[in-house]
Motif scaffolding. Structure first.
Motif, short mmCIF file in Angstrom:
data_model
loop_
_atom_site.label_atom_id
_atom_site.label_comp_id
_atom_site.label_asym_id
_atom_site.label_seq_id
_atom_site.Cartn_x
_atom_site.Cartn_y
_atom_site.Cartn_z
N TYR A 145 5.44 41.77 36.14
CA TYR A 145 3.91 43.37 36.23
C TYR A 145 3.61 42.72 34.82
O TYR A 145 3.70 42.37 33.79
CB TYR A 145 4.82 44.49 36.18
CG TYR A 145 4.14 45.46 36.34
CD1 TYR A 145 4.50 46.34 36.68
CD2 TYR A 145 4.40 45.95 34.54
CE1 TYR A 145 3.57 47.56 36.74
CE2 TYR A 145 3.05 47.49 34.49
CZ TYR A 145 3.10 48.00 35.52
OH TYR A 145 2.25 48.53 35.81
N GLU A 146 2.13 43.26 34.57
CA GLU A 146 0.96 43.02 33.66
C GLU A 146 1.08 44.76 32.95
O GLU A 146 0.96 45.60 33.96
CB GLU A 146 0.15 42.62 33.65
CG GLU A 146 -1.25 42.62 32.92
CD GLU A 146 -2.50 42.49 33.24
OE1 GLU A 146 -3.30 41.94 32.90
OE2 GLU A 146 -3.26 43.30 34.50
N GLU A 147 1.57 44.96 31.80
CA GLU A 147 1.61 45.87 31.26
C GLU A 147 -0.18 46.44 30.86
O GLU A 147 -0.16 46.12 29.93
CB GLU A 147 2.47 46.20 30.27
CG GLU A 147 3.19 47.73 29.81
CD GLU A 147 3.18 48.58 30.55
OE1 GLU A 147 2.64 49.22 31.57
OE2 GLU A 147 3.90 49.80 29.96
N ARG A 148 -0.47 47.82 31.14
CA ARG A 148 -1.49 48.14 29.83
C ARG A 148 -1.69 48.37 29.13
O ARG A 148 -1.09 50.10 29.20
CB ARG A 148 -2.14 48.72 31.22
CG ARG A 148 -3.21 47.85 31.99
CD ARG A 148 -3.71 49.13 33.21
NE ARG A 148 -4.50 47.84 34.94
CZ ARG A 148 -3.85 46.81 35.40
NH1 ARG A 148 -2.62 46.72 34.93
NH2 ARG A 148 -4.99 46.54 35.50
N HIS A 182 2.48 40.81 29.46
CA HIS A 182 3.32 40.55 31.20
C HIS A 182 4.70 40.63 31.14
O HIS A 182 5.27 40.59 29.34
CB HIS A 182 2.79 38.82 31.84
CG HIS A 182 1.63 39.10 32.24
ND1 HIS A 182 0.09 39.22 31.07
CD2 HIS A 182 1.19 38.70 33.70
CE1 HIS A 182 -1.05 39.32 32.53
NE2 HIS A 182 -0.55 38.51 33.26
N VAL A 183 5.59 41.09 31.85
CA VAL A 183 6.74 41.13 32.09
C VAL A 183 7.92 40.87 33.10
O VAL A 183 6.92 40.87 34.23
CB VAL A 183 7.52 42.39 31.13
CG1 VAL A 183 6.95 43.80 32.18
CG2 VAL A 183 8.67 43.00 31.04
N ASP A 184 8.08 39.72 33.07
CA ASP A 184 9.17 39.68 34.41
C ASP A 184 10.76 39.77 33.95
O ASP A 184 11.36 40.01 32.97
CB ASP A 184 9.07 38.36 34.92
CG ASP A 184 8.94 37.14 33.85
OD1 ASP A 184 9.65 37.06 33.29
OD2 ASP A 184 7.86 36.38 34.41
N ALA A 185 11.33 39.29 35.46
CA ALA A 185 13.12 39.10 34.98
C ALA A 185 12.99 37.74 33.63
O ALA A 185 14.15 38.36 32.85
CB ALA A 185 13.68 38.15 36.43
#
Length: 505
Positions: free
Chosen positions: A382-385, A436-439
């Motif tokens: 996920y790309e967090e704005r 960005h954030v992922d597992a």
């Protein structure tokens, strides 16, 4: 003894510049209004007041009132110091003996609706406003044409000047809860934004006045709430020139930018009315505040109509993930919550509750983000704005949590605050506008400096942490000189930064 103290209580001290009657709005303690009001200053002053068509502010316990002062004591060009006290005349407007009478006439023709409003003051001064709304065909004004739904407003110069001649110390606005109490935190950036705001070039013509352009020949349609930025800066810095610009923009909004069908403003585009309205491009807070400060019932009504239109706006399934956007939930929640502070409106409250519940349902506690289709990436990343979440979603959920005391909303807000604080403490260059954030946890970041989005990023900070963050030299340096006067998007950059609450502290 207690009654005597109440009667003698000074509710507001202010100065009147120039000569002649003044008329303005200010929020007064509701508990003090029951005994009426009186004005103290030069001799031979007359006061009239009335509550504006709003409820007591849920946050401050204050009621916005229209205040009119006239009489021989306002003769002469020098400044006059006045004090408003509890105890005195009851509310009234236009009664016998009142310093100001107001009458309104509406004439409906085959192609236009003409509303004429006249204010008559003790001593013979008179203000007038004539608003011609196009209901069929077009209205030609010089070399411009106004379409159905647009309006042309003409008013005497003194009408607005009577408000702008009233000088109220910013500390009075802070005590009333209109702006935050000043701590010096945002002072350097406020001063820079004031300079930029006074230099902005409005668009030409009747249809352009009060609006601004950006690169690519785009008409901004006051995006990010230019009215709110101008007016709160003007009040916090005692800059009447910025308040005058706010009034110009408020007038432009109600005359040219609203679509009759949806009740929402057209989005920015090649013309004032070329891009369809969107819930993520509708701002009513500035118009509401302008209606209160300038004691303009029509602007307050227009703000209420816009808010109720947002509340009615159906939530439709996005046609693609890119159309599932944070702004389409976040901005409406902010606008609805601002209205609910000053008006009890069950339908708006239900709509705000539904928006907040949807935001909380989208919260991913593992990734600590509120997920939208626009941010989803392949593989579950996920790309967090971050600047949008901090500047829109967090303030909206904060306001909802204050109103409802919902513990889940507070949990989501605090998680965002903690994540943002951690990112800002990393000591890297620039501010984390996106990440960005992922597992596996946090990934790459987009860090920028010299952009107004950084101001909105900091609006998501917990107030207790903000001072320490700004004390870090690399953070403050990212905001220096923003926006630049020569930026082709300076009007939008100004509006993004000027709307932020933290810079008013």
């Amino acid at each position: 003894m207690a009654l005597a103290l109440l009667v003698a209580q000074v509710l507001l001290s202010f100065t009147v510049e120039g000569e002649g009657p003044v008329r303005f709005g200010f929020p007064l303690p509701a508990a003090a209004l029951a005994r009426g009001l009186s004005v103290e200053g030069p001799r031979d002053l007359a006061l009239a007041w009335r509550p504006l068509p709003l409820d007591v502010d849920a946050r401050s316990g204050r009621q916005w009132c229209e205040l009119t002062v006239a009489g021989d004591g306002l003769a002469g060009v020098g400044p006059k110091r006045l004090r408003l006290r509890a105890g005195g005349v009851a509310p009234g407007h236009g009664d016998r003996g009142s310093p100001c009478g107001r009458r309104q006439e509406v004439e409906v023709g085959s192609a236009a609706r003409v509303t004429t409003t006249v204010w008559t003051f003790v001593g013979g001064a008179c203000d007038q406003r004539v608003r011609t709304e196009v209901t069929a065909g077009t209205l030609v004004v010089g070399d411009e044409s106004l379409a159905v739904g647009e309006a042309m407003t003409e008013e005497t110069v003194d009408l607005r000047a009577r408000t702008l001649r009233v000088r109220i110390d910013p500390r009075e606005w802070a005590r009333a809860g209109v702006v935050p109490r000043p701590t010096g935190l945002g002072a350097p950036w406020r001063r820079h934004l004031c300079r930029i705001g006074k230099q902005l070039a409005t668009l030409p013509g009747v249809r352009g006045h009060g609006d601004y352009g950006r690169s690519g020949d785009v008409v901004t349609n006051l995006e990010f709430d230019t009215v709110l930025g101008f007016l709160r800066l003007g009040l916090a810095e005692a800059e009447p020139a910025l308040c005058a610009r706010a009034a110009d923009s408020a007038r432009h909004l109600v005359d040219h930018d609203l679509e009759a069908g949806s009740g929402l403003p057209f989005a920015h585009g090649g013309d004032h009315r070329s891009s369809p309205p969107e819930p993520g491009h509708a701002w009513a807070q500035g118009l509401l505040l302008a209606g209160c400060v300038f004691a303009d019932d029509d602007w307050i009504a227009a703000a209420g109509s816009m808010v109720r239109a947002l509340a009615r706006q159906p939530r439709t399934r996005p046609q693609s993930p890119r159309d599932d956007r944070a702004r389409d939930l976040g901005w409406p929640l902010c606008e609805l919550e601002a209205w609910l502070c000053v008006r009890r409106d069950p339908a708006v409250a239900r709509a705000a509750d539904a928006l907040a519940r949807e935001l909380m349902a989208r919260y991913d506690p593992r990734s600590k983000v509120i997920r939208f289709g626009e941010g989803e990436r392949r593989g579950g990343g996920y790309e967090e704005r971050a600047w949008l979440s901090a500047g829109i979603l967090v303030p909206g959920l904060r306001a909802y949590a204050v109103r409802t005391r919902d513990p889940h909303a507070l949990t989501v807000v605090r998680a965002h605050e903690a994540r943002l604080l951690m990112l800002l403490r990393r000591g890297r260059r620039g501010l984390p506008i996106r990440y960005h954030v992922d597992a596996g946890g946090l990934g790459r970041e987009l860090r920028l400096s010299g952009t107004a989005e950084a101001f909105m990023l900091l609006d998501g900070m917990a107030p207790r942490e903000l001072r320490r963050v700004l004390a870090r030299g690399q953070v403050a340096a990212c905001l220096e000189g923003v926006p630049r006067a020569d930026d082709p998007d300076v009007a939008t950059q100004f509006s993004i930064a000027a709307r932020c609450e933290w810079i008013l502290r």
